[in-house]
Design a protein around this motif. Structure first.
Motif, short mmCIF file in Angstrom:
data_model
loop_
_atom_site.label_atom_id
_atom_site.label_comp_id
_atom_site.label_asym_id
_atom_site.label_seq_id
_atom_site.Cartn_x
_atom_site.Cartn_y
_atom_site.Cartn_z
N GLY A 237 0.77 -1.24 0.00
CA GLY A 237 0.00 0.00 0.00
C GLY A 237 0.80 1.28 0.00
N GLN A 238 2.11 1.22 -0.15
CA GLN A 238 2.90 2.45 -0.07
C GLN A 238 4.22 2.25 -0.83
OE1 GLN A 238 4.22 3.07 4.10
NE2 GLN A 238 3.66 0.94 4.45
N ALA B 44 19.10 2.07 10.30
CA ALA B 44 19.20 3.29 11.10
C ALA B 44 18.77 4.53 10.32
CB ALA B 44 20.64 3.47 11.58
N GLU B 45 19.05 4.56 9.01
CA GLU B 45 18.72 5.74 8.20
C GLU B 45 18.33 5.28 6.81
OE1 GLU B 45 22.09 8.43 8.07
OE2 GLU B 45 22.54 8.06 10.19
N VAL B 46 17.43 6.03 6.16
CA VAL B 46 17.09 5.72 4.77
C VAL B 46 16.74 7.01 4.03
CG1 VAL B 46 14.62 5.31 5.22
CG2 VAL B 46 15.73 4.19 3.28
N GLY B 47 17.19 7.09 2.79
CA GLY B 47 16.84 8.21 1.91
C GLY B 47 16.47 7.66 0.55
N GLU B 48 16.30 8.51 -0.42
CA GLU B 48 15.99 8.07 -1.78
C GLU B 48 17.26 7.45 -2.38
OE1 GLU B 48 12.92 8.78 -3.50
OE2 GLU B 48 13.69 7.59 -5.19
N GLY B 49 17.34 6.13 -2.39
CA GLY B 49 18.50 5.45 -2.99
C GLY B 49 19.68 5.29 -2.06
N CYS C 294 18.70 -0.03 -0.04
CA CYS C 294 18.78 1.23 -0.79
C CYS C 294 18.03 1.10 -2.12
CB CYS C 294 20.21 1.71 -0.96
SG CYS C 294 21.30 0.65 -1.89
N VAL C 295 17.99 -0.11 -2.68
CA VAL C 295 17.16 -0.34 -3.87
C VAL C 295 15.68 -0.29 -3.48
CG1 VAL C 295 16.48 -2.07 -5.60
CG2 VAL C 295 18.91 -1.67 -5.10
N HIS C 296 15.34 -0.91 -2.36
CA HIS C 296 13.96 -0.90 -1.85
C HIS C 296 13.44 0.54 -1.73
CE1 HIS C 296 11.04 -2.95 1.25
NE2 HIS C 296 10.42 -2.14 0.43
N SER C 297 14.31 1.45 -1.32
CA SER C 297 13.90 2.85 -1.11
C SER C 297 13.51 3.56 -2.41
CB SER C 297 15.03 3.63 -0.43
OG SER C 297 16.07 3.92 -1.36
N THR C 298 13.84 2.94 -3.56
CA THR C 298 13.50 3.57 -4.85
C THR C 298 12.21 3.00 -5.44
OG1 THR C 298 14.65 1.97 -6.28
CG2 THR C 298 15.98 3.76 -5.36
N LEU C 299 11.58 2.05 -4.75
CA LEU C 299 10.39 1.39 -5.32
C LEU C 299 9.15 2.27 -5.20
CD1 LEU C 299 10.69 -2.30 -4.02
CD2 LEU C 299 11.63 -1.27 -6.12
N ALA C 300 8.43 2.35 -6.30
CA ALA C 300 7.11 2.99 -6.26
C ALA C 300 6.11 2.01 -5.65
CB ALA C 300 6.69 3.37 -7.67
N GLN C 301 4.96 2.52 -5.24
CA GLN C 301 3.90 1.62 -4.78
C GLN C 301 3.57 0.65 -5.91
OE1 GLN C 301 0.40 3.60 -3.28
NE2 GLN C 301 -0.75 1.69 -3.17
N GLY C 302 3.43 -0.61 -5.58
CA GLY C 302 3.12 -1.60 -6.60
C GLY C 302 4.35 -2.27 -7.20
N GLU C 303 5.53 -1.85 -6.76
CA GLU C 303 6.76 -2.52 -7.22
C GLU C 303 7.36 -3.35 -6.10
OE1 GLU C 303 8.83 0.22 -10.66
OE2 GLU C 303 9.15 0.83 -8.59
N GLY C 304 7.91 -4.50 -6.46
CA GLY C 304 8.66 -5.32 -5.53
C GLY C 304 10.07 -5.52 -6.05
N TYR C 305 10.93 -6.13 -5.25
CA TYR C 305 12.28 -6.40 -5.74
C TYR C 305 12.80 -7.70 -5.12
CZ TYR C 305 14.87 -5.43 -1.44
OH TYR C 305 15.36 -5.51 -0.17
N GLY C 306 13.80 -8.27 -5.78
CA GLY C 306 14.48 -9.44 -5.25
C GLY C 306 15.95 -9.36 -5.58
N THR C 307 16.79 -9.87 -4.68
CA THR C 307 18.23 -9.88 -4.93
C THR C 307 18.56 -10.98 -5.92
OG1 THR C 307 18.69 -9.04 -2.74
CG2 THR C 307 20.50 -10.15 -3.88
N VAL C 308 19.25 -10.64 -6.99
CA VAL C 308 19.70 -11.62 -7.98
C VAL C 308 21.07 -12.16 -7.59
CG1 VAL C 308 20.35 -11.95 -10.39
CG2 VAL C 308 18.33 -10.58 -9.81
#
Lengths: 168, 168, 168, 168
Positions: free
Chosen positions: D26-27, D55-60, D95-109
């Motif tokens: 949802g976000q 501890a900290e997160v920003g865009e990317g 840091c990749v997770h922080s760039t995801l739009a709502q509706g996107e997921g990710y996995g480590t390759v």
């Protein structure tokens, strides 16, 4: 040197160039690669720069043969690490290519290479043997060894490829 | 094409060849690399095959410039992943080389390359920028980015080098 | 859970701890590892955190068995990629360890891991099988596969280790 | 030790557990991660095993803090390489997770880790700082450094993640 010669004793019947896109679209990867070996398509330009050719291909496996030379030296007089990387990347990608169904394409996402023994113009003919470790639906992982005539491992690589549908 | 030309607009004053071993032994890495850029030594043969040259070097940093072309194509008509790997390996190793004291040598142990954007003969001139991440006594780790004229990242690599004493 | 239990059905006879340095100095790597499996030394603390144990060792090969659980989940409810990385690093290093002569030590320089299939607490018992690709005098390269009970590859890794003499 | 304690001086307000899937759907990634830091969600179980927290997160970008301990030792008495791999993988993915739009997921390759300096229980608190190198539509590449309190690099990693749409 003849314009179809890759290295002494190794020539390509159709010279160097690209495979027409419709040929790539119209058949499986294994079919395309077998016909490349059979001389129905030209060899890629990079083959000529780097003195290597695709020699064998199976379902998920392949062998490239090459001959590093004076033309591939780094400033210190050894064959540049990029030479091993290029023949290994070719083998790592090609064995994945051999698993593609008609309508599938692939691209290299990343690869890693260990340079294990020095390569020199005296090394002679070498083989890069690629094999698929896992073929998923959208990701494939492969590995390849570069060996000399005595079977000694010169370099070793692993690669991740993305698989995707290709349109007409 | 002139025999000293790497690509249009980029020539090397001394042509292509090796650096005599005594030159490599008699000075620091940074001194050797600065004099290579100044044209006191020939450029390596691989430079000519791959159309790239060392353009800048500092303590732990370097820049290579290159021009991928038709000569570097893979069978599918894109620039071979080995081209990016070779210029990146050059930058990854060279920035480590720049940290060597007189009497030290180095060798690449392994490197990994991510191919991020397609490279074609239309890409034009590119830069590979290398920087040392950590310089230990016997192991150094470096990273390098390959960027196009707009600063877009085309490929990205990391490398491990071994450092060792070299004798007279 | 008993304090010697790694996971249900898998216990270690001597509990968890370190191997005295003089034991490591006084024998070959293979001898040390075989005696670790035989229960003459405690298992490492990390084994208990991560629920895995060294199960088999040969000259240049080894097998770890483990059981990922609820304790190893990432925020999204899958087993953390670090779990696969840790058991693979153990196998990648241990098979190199098995090639050490008395008086030799080793350290991991780098490793790369491909996460191929999702791992969950339902995956059950898994095996990490390591094998040495090349054992040089100062550098060794190994690979390892993490497989489930059906032999499906869950993850795949390669590693570079440095070999060095260790003093008394 | 309190059940909400990750390491001395570092506690998590909501204890350990998973984030409900509907929250993840949802976000955006950045929103989710900021609320995780704010204590609106439990910390993952692996955090407790491995003594580290976001501890900290920003865009990317992101920072994890952790404390390696006796519980993470390998048989030779050093902190297991898997510990550095796990905190680095967390930073590389986050840091990749922080760039995801709502509706996107990710996995480590895949990811690669260089272990640069030994880590021991005496190392104290460390930081893993992740940053996105390139965020493509379907593939993202990131790097992360693990540094000690004096800013010395202990380990260094790079990672490839796949980005994909996630359904309701």
């Amino acid at each position: 040197m003849s314009e179809n010669e890759v290295y002494p004793g190794q020539t390509v019947p159709r010279g160097f160039g690209q495979i027409p896109r419709e040929e790539a679209l119209g058949q499986s990867g294994l079919s395309l690669l077998k016909r490349m070996i059979a001389g129905e398509y030209p060899a890629p330009a990079m083959s000529q720069r780097m003195n290597f050719v695709l020699a064998e291909v199976g379902e998920g496996t392949c062998v490239f043969r090459g001959m590093p030379g004076e033309r591939h030296l780094n400033p210190m007089g050894a064959v540049h690490g990029g030479w091993a990387a290029t023949i290994l990347d070719s083998a790592l990608g090609c064995c994945v290519h051999s698993t593609l169904a008609q309508g599938e394409g692939y691209g290299t996402v990343e690869f890693k290479v260990n340079l294990i023994r020095p390569i020199t113009p005296q090394t002679g003919e070498v083989e890069a043997r690629g094999v698929v470790i896992n073929r998923g639906r959208t990701i494939a992982v492969s590995e390849a060894k570069l060996v000399d005539r005595n079977g000694k491992v010169l370099a070793f690589g692993t690669e991740t490829c993305a698989i995707y549908p290709i349109g007409k």
